[in-house]
Design an enzyme around this catalytic site. Structure first.
Site, short mmCIF file in Angstrom:
data_model
loop_
_atom_site.label_atom_id
_atom_site.label_comp_id
_atom_site.label_asym_id
_atom_site.label_seq_id
_atom_site.Cartn_x
_atom_site.Cartn_y
_atom_site.Cartn_z
N ARG A 1 50.84 29.66 65.27
CA ARG A 1 51.87 28.63 65.08
C ARG A 1 52.69 28.89 63.82
NH1 ARG A 1 49.06 23.38 64.48
NH2 ARG A 1 47.16 24.59 64.09
N LEU B 1 39.89 28.24 69.00
CA LEU B 1 41.20 28.20 69.65
C LEU B 1 41.68 26.76 69.63
CD1 LEU B 1 40.88 30.44 72.85
CD2 LEU B 1 42.46 30.79 70.96
N ASP B 2 42.98 26.55 69.39
CA ASP B 2 43.56 25.22 69.46
C ASP B 2 43.28 24.62 70.85
OD1 ASP B 2 44.55 25.33 66.91
OD2 ASP B 2 46.57 25.95 67.52
N PRO B 3 43.17 23.29 70.94
CA PRO B 3 42.87 22.66 72.24
C PRO B 3 43.81 23.09 73.36
CG PRO B 3 42.61 21.05 70.50
CD PRO B 3 43.17 22.29 69.84
N ALA C 1 45.48 25.91 73.56
CA ALA C 1 45.47 27.36 73.75
C ALA C 1 44.47 27.73 74.83
CB ALA C 1 45.12 28.06 72.46
#
Length: 306
Positions: free
Chosen positions: A181, A46-48, A50
């Site tokens: 994104r 997961l993106d930081p 998120a």
């Protein structure tokens, strides 16, 4: 001789409700410390910024990670309409704007083109490798790269709410390798109004849901106590999408030695990937052929693990 890794021979899944501002690797390190585990990994970054479901595998459960990575996942996210950023999320710099604001019906109609087998170009700021180097590293140096489109299966993409003209909340169920994104960016382009992700939350991943997840604060509170162990899910939960085949004691011995072993199949057909168990204990994952399981991954019992 290599250094022996310290920690417990503990296997299973611990589900974390990842907070914003923390990397997936940091969460894994936190869980490994809190569980005093020798080995840990996660099933899907997961993106930081998120939040949501991050499934952390411990010990022998790390061998089932690919099956969770390949499983369907669901995301709920908010798109800002009218602005594109260089990172395709709110952390980046605004690079273009538009005064156009689509109607709810325009948005619902545009979503259809992002359902099914589609292709998408990963964000410039992503972990995709370009000539052996991560794209985000080159993007930080100001370079704009040609990134090849990648296939993605999207089972569903629906509008949940429209808080105001500038924002829309969406929910997407998709396979592995998807970039939310990119969906936000491409939706903005399709609508002619630009767009980027404001908030992103993974609400489930394969068999794991947010209701299964512990917060980082809860993990800290229960660290290195039996209370935390009680939340550990068995490793075979990671094999939820595969048929379970029963084996015999002799078959289990053969499978543990990396050889084909006798199994009793109910739901599997020749060539299917499946897993074998003995008295409820997972023995191996492999391919079912002619009454036997041909092992690809063998689970080591704690008392024999090295």
């Amino acid at each position: 001789m290599g250094r022996r890794r310290k920690g417990r021979d503990i296997s299973g899944w611990l589900i974390v409700d990842k907070p914003a501002g923390m990397t997936s690797t940091s969460v894994v390190n936190k869980v490994r410390w809190a569980m005093d585990a020798k080995k840990a990994g996660h099933a899907g970054t997961l993106d930081p910024e998120a939040t949501g479901v991050l499934a952390v595998a411990l010990g022998e459960a790390t061998k089932t990670v690919p099956y969770i990575t390949d499983a369907l996942k669901a995301y709920r996210f908010t798109v800002v309409l009218g602005q594109a950023t260089n990172t395709d999320d709110a952390e980046g710099e605004v690079i273009s704007t538009s005064d156009l604001r689509p109607t709810d019906e325009d948005i619902k109609e545009a979503l259809h083109q992002f359902v099914g087998d589609i292709t998408q170009v990963p964000p410039q700021f992503s972990a995709v490798k370009i000539d052996g180097e991560r794209a985000y590293k080159r993007a930080r140096d100001g370079e704009t790269m040609e990134i090849a489109a990648r296939p993605l299966f999207v089972e569903e993409l629906v509008m949940i709410s429209r808080p105001d003209a500038d924002h829309v909340e969406l929910e997407m169920t998709c396979g592995k390798g998807g970039y939310v994104r990119s969906i936000a960016r491409d939706l903005g382009e399709a609508l002619g109004c630009k767009g980027h992700v404001l908030r992103l939350r993974r609400i489930w991943s394969g068999p794991f849901e947010t209701s299964d997840g512990l917060t980082v604060e809860q993990i800290d509170e229960m660290a290195k106590t039996p209370a935390l162990d009680a939340y550990l899910k068995p490793l075979e939960v990671g094999l939820d999408d595969l048929p379970e085949l029963r084996t015999t004691p002799d078959g289990a011995v053969k499978l543990r030695n990396g050889n084909p072993g006798l199994v009793f199949a109910a739901d599997a057909e020749y060539g299917d990937e499946a897993w074998a168990s003995l008295d409820g204990e997972p023995i191996a994952v492999g391919v079912f052929k002619g009454g036997e399981l041909h092992p690809k991954r063998v689970f080591v019992r704690p008392e024999t693990a090295e």
